[in-house]
Design a protein around this motif. Structure first.
Motif, PDB file in Angstrom:
ATOM      1  N   SER A   1       3.430   9.617  -8.642  1.00  0.00           N
ATOM      2  CA  SER A   1       4.207   8.387  -8.780  1.00  0.00           C
ATOM      3  C   SER A   1       4.219   7.932 -10.232  1.00  0.00           C
ATOM      4  O   SER A   1       3.322   8.272 -11.017  1.00  0.00           O
TER       5      SER A   1
ATOM      6  N   GLN B   1       6.193  -1.739  -5.315  1.00  0.00           N
ATOM      7  CA  GLN B   1       4.838  -1.594  -4.779  1.00  0.00           C
ATOM      8  C   GLN B   1       3.862  -2.501  -5.517  1.00  0.00           C
ATOM      9  O   GLN B   1       3.894  -2.599  -6.746  1.00  0.00           O
TER      10      GLN B   1
ATOM     11  N   GLN C   1       2.293   6.329   2.996  1.00  0.00           N
ATOM     12  CA  GLN C   1       1.971   7.740   3.166  1.00  0.00           C
ATOM     13  C   GLN C   1       2.812   8.426   4.245  1.00  0.00           C
ATOM     14  O   GLN C   1       3.278   9.551   4.056  1.00  0.00           O
TER      15      GLN C   1
ATOM     16  N   GLN D   1       0.838  -1.193   0.000  1.00  0.00           N
ATOM     17  CA  GLN D   1       0.000   0.000   0.000  1.00  0.00           C
ATOM     18  C   GLN D   1       0.877   1.248   0.000  1.00  0.00           C
ATOM     19  O   GLN D   1       2.078   1.195   0.282  1.00  0.00           O
ATOM     20  N   ARG D   2       0.278   2.349  -0.341  1.00  0.00           N
ATOM     21  CA  ARG D   2       0.964   3.629  -0.413  1.00  0.00           C
ATOM     22  C   ARG D   2       1.631   3.945   0.939  1.00  0.00           C
ATOM     23  O   ARG D   2       0.947   3.997   1.974  1.00  0.00           O
TER      24      ARG D   2
ATOM     25  N   TRP E   1       8.143   7.705  -6.318  1.00  0.00           N
ATOM     26  CA  TRP E   1       7.265   8.762  -5.841  1.00  0.00           C
ATOM     27  C   TRP E   1       8.049  10.072  -5.752  1.00  0.00           C
ATOM     28  O   TRP E   1       9.216  10.069  -5.378  1.00  0.00           O
TER      29      TRP E   1
END
Length: 222
Positions: free
Chosen positions: A200, A180, A164, A161-162, A191
């Protein structure tokens, strides 16, 4: 007994150069840093195989060293300059941190497994292989905010997952490189931060062992 210097040279010539790794300083770093010293003693002869290599297990989690050509392409994508501040996530025994220090950047190496972090400090200190690298212990998904902002972040493992929280630790214009996706094939991804926005782009198909810290929870949807 395996000639490690010759194996290292073959890795550079046959794995990296043939996989579009063109940065001369990066190729020199891979040729100079003895990869086998960042492997468990009983697995050093496997150091130059073009596959991820397990470097240690704690609390049911195994940390892997990425395959050379994937690691090299990820680092190359970060377009590092001497003096940049770089966060390496999931350092394992410290090989990536040693390469980054060879490139003249300031390195914060993050590892969530305390035993591996201690071993990484020892290996990085041996012969000055990673002199100046800072090894921090903590949850990978939380990064190392006390040392932020970072010009670049490298994640040594696959994220589902991203990431963040890590993205928010980038400086404006900073870059994060990771693999990813879920399963095969995932994508090596770059990114880039611009102000409060993050963009990204995929770089190439890749697959690495997943990092538990970035796994998708059951029922989670993108």
């Amino acid at each position: 007994m395996l000639d490690y210097a010759q194996a290292r040279r073959l890795m550079v010539d046959c794995q990296l150069r043939t996989f579009d790794v063109t940065d001369i300083a990066l190729l020199d770093a891979f040729d100079a840093v003895p990869r086998e010293r960042f492997m468990p003693a009983d697995r050093q002869d496997f150091a130059y195989i073009d596959q991820p290599q397990a470097v240690g297990t704690e609390d049911g989690e195994t940390r892997f060293m990425p395959a050379p050509m994937v690691l090299a392409r990820l680092i190359q994508a970060l377009a590092l300059k001497p003096g940049n501040r770089v966060l390496e996530v999931g350092t394992g025994l410290g090989y990536g941190a040693a390469l980054l220090r060879r490139l003249g950047v300031e390195v914060v190496a993050l590892e969530s497994l305390p035993g591996l972090a201690t071993a990484a400090r020892e290996r990085l200190a041996e012969g000055g292989l990673g002199a100046g690298a800072t090894v921090e212990v903590g949850p990978l998904e939380k990064g190392a905010p006390d040392h932020a902002p970072y010009d670049a972040i490298l994640i040594n493992g696959q994220v589902e997952q991203r990431p963040q929280t890590l993205l928010e630790q980038l400086a404006d214009g900073g870059r994060l490189a990771c693999v990813q996706g879920q399963g095969r094939p995932a994508k090596a991804t770059l990114w880039v931060r611009s102000g409060d926005a993050f963009g990204s782009r995929p770089l190439f198909d890749a697959n690495l062992p997943s990092l538990r810290a970035f796994a998708v929870e059951p029922g989670f949807a993108f």
